[in-house]
Enzyme design. Structure first.
Site, short mmCIF file in Angstrom:
data_model
loop_
_atom_site.label_atom_id
_atom_site.label_comp_id
_atom_site.label_asym_id
_atom_site.label_seq_id
_atom_site.Cartn_x
_atom_site.Cartn_y
_atom_site.Cartn_z
N GLU A 1 13.09 -19.54 22.79
CA GLU A 1 13.09 -20.41 23.98
C GLU A 1 13.66 -21.77 23.61
OE1 GLU A 1 9.47 -20.80 26.22
OE2 GLU A 1 8.88 -18.72 25.83
N GLU B 1 4.13 -17.04 21.08
CA GLU B 1 3.57 -18.33 20.67
C GLU B 1 2.04 -18.36 20.60
OE1 GLU B 1 5.55 -20.95 23.52
OE2 GLU B 1 3.90 -20.73 24.93
#
Length: 511
Positions: free
Chosen positions: A405, A195
């Site tokens: 996630e 990310e």
């Protein structure tokens, strides 16, 4: 029955069957593991600093996350011990087997493998990751490895500023080369950087995460270094160039023998316009451009979104023609990290301020920091996850996707009855199946997280784990929560789930 009546009955039955089929495609009400493709993988994940511990053992040196945690968190909360995964990895892999995980996502600590960030490989670090990977393979669990998860070696941050310097491209590529060479015969799925959009916003704009670089008035901490006006853009720019460099190396040197895949992950929200006005709808798309397109569009088109270049102006770096060509098509898959929604409304006045950061450049009001720092549980909105996954199909050429996630945040406690987590997983896995049936190219789902970890923004105050870790026990004993039992039953295929039903309908199975 008369022939005409029989024909009408047959046509009506055919229509009803067709309608039932169409409605099944449009929305998943009930599902089981067998409803997903055979090659679709279900797993769970952790990251190195959050789970390994052993921060000063066997040659490991500090990362920027070590430095941040020791400077920021109270009561000695840090990852020095974490879950002691460094010593307990065999026990944890056995728990994965008992849960039925098909894959495990974890990250490598760069400063454990190469303590100075460059130069000699640490044999103890190399041995640990070989042992972990071999243990997973021996148990039939597919390893998915991330190279960088918020934990750049502190040595490189001190030497040249880490990700704000072009020097990082060389060092990251060399680090990736070591990992591909040493582990690539058993690891097929690599994520270069976790990310980078959230990493840049927290670490270089707001100063709420490592390496805590920011400048007033945008800092939410007392950082005295950095520049929120341009460093977030610069850090992501160098991350993207490092990613494409590592991918180019892998494809040239390793892919023909190892047959693996290299991707990158991106943090995303469900972007919901606050009103039905065209301005709020445009603001939502602009916000999506700034958060998601910031990472994905250079990988697809070789450049940043037009709205970013327009609003950020000269503060956003430019790619050379050669860099642009190397970026296009440089990701074999995208890892999607999704938890919650944000409401977006137009805020053009943000562009009028003489001093601006990236959030002001969005010219939209995102409920971003409120969401990240809230202690509330996430709502269950499978329709929103489905919509965001479909956006990748519509806007970015339908790339292969892994849900890297997705999980429910609760306050840390010893209760093992995490019903809200079960409801969250049950709903969102159904949303993933909806998106699959819409045509999205989704390859796997990883529940966050396998254990209760040291969380980036909350230390040990919040919990995402399928397993509770008793931090009052010197052995850090693990206990399965209701969610671990639910996941096991789902993966065994022994229950059929209704994604929007009350947990009460299946809860008795796990008591």
């Amino acid at each position: 029955m008369e022939p005409e009546t029989s024909l009408n009955f047959t046509l009506m039955l055919t229509f009803l069957l067709y309608l039932n089929l169409v409605m099944g495609v449009l929305s998943v009400d009930h599902y089981r593991r067998v409803d997903f493709p055979d090659e679709f993988v279900f797993g769970s994940g952790t990251s190195a600093y959050q789970v390994e511990g052993a921060s000063n053992e066997d040659g490991r040196t500090p990362s920027i996350w070590d430095t941040f945690a020791h400077a920021v968190y109270e009561h000695g909360e840090n990852g020095d011990l974490a879950c002691d995964g460094y010593h307990k990895y065999k026990e944890d892999v056995q728990l994965m087997v008992e849960t039925g995980l098909e894959a495990y996502r974890f990250s490598i600590s760069w400063s454990r493998l190469i303590p100075n960030g460059r130069g000699p490989v640490n044999p103890k670090g190399l041995q640990y990751y070989n042992n972990l990977i071999n243990e997973l393979i021996s148990k039939g669990i597919q390893p998915h490895v991330t190279l960088h998860n918020c934990d750049l070696p502190q040595a490189l941050e001190d030497e040249y500023g880490g990700w704000v310097s072009r020097d990082i491209i060389r060092d990251f590529t060399n680090y990736a080369d070591v990992c591909f060479r040493e582990f690539g015969d058993r690891v097929q799925y690599w994520t270069t950087v976790n990310e980078p959009n959230a990493f840049a916003l927290g670490g270089y704009d707001q100063g709420t995460s490592p390496p805590q670089r920011c400048s007033p008035p945008f800092c939410t901490t007392n950082s005295t270094r950095g520049n929120s006006t341009y460093e977030p853009y610069l850090a992501v720019h160098h991350i993207l160039l490092s990613h494409s460099s590592a991918v180019r190396l892998y494809r040239r040197k390793y892919r023909d023998q190892q047959h693996g895949y290299v991707g990158i992950s991106v943090y995303t929200f469900g972007f919901i316009p606050l009103t039905d006005s065209e301005k709020d709808k445009a603001a939502s798309q602009r916000a999506r451009d700034f958060l998601v397109g910031w990472i994905i569009e250079p990988l697809v088109h070789g450049d940043y979104p037009i709205s970013m270049k327009k609003n950020a102006g000269a503060r956003i770096p430019t790619f050379t023609t050669r860099e642009s060509e190397q970026l296009k098509g440089s990701s074999d898959f995208i890892g999607v990290i999704y938890y919650n929604n944000v409401n977006v409304t137009d805020n053009p006045d943000a562009l009028k301020t003489p001093l601006r950061d990236i959030l002001a450049d969005m010219a939209a009001s995102l409920i971003y920091l409120q969401d990240l720092f809230s202690e509330e549980e996430y709502p269950v909105t499978p329709w929103s996850l489905r919509e965001e996954l479909n956006n990748f199909q519509l806007n970015y050429g339908n790339p292969p996707i892994f849900i890297h996630e997705n999980g429910q945040r609760t306050m840390s406690n010893s209760s093992l009855q995490d019903v809200s987590r079960v409801k969250y997983l049950q709903g969102n896995i159904g949303g993933v199946l909806d998106a699959l049936r819409d045509g999205s190219n989704i390859k796997g789902y990883f529940a966050w997280s396998f254990l209760d970890l040291f969380e980036l923004l909350a230390g040990y105050k919040s919990s995402f784990g399928l397993y509770y870790v008793d931090r009052d026990d010197p052995e850090l004993k693990r206990y399965p929560k209701l969610s671990a039992k639910w996941y096991k039953w789902f993966l065994r295929g022994t229950i059929e789930l209704k994604k929007d039903a009350s947990f009460d309908s299946v809860g008795h199975l796990f008591q």
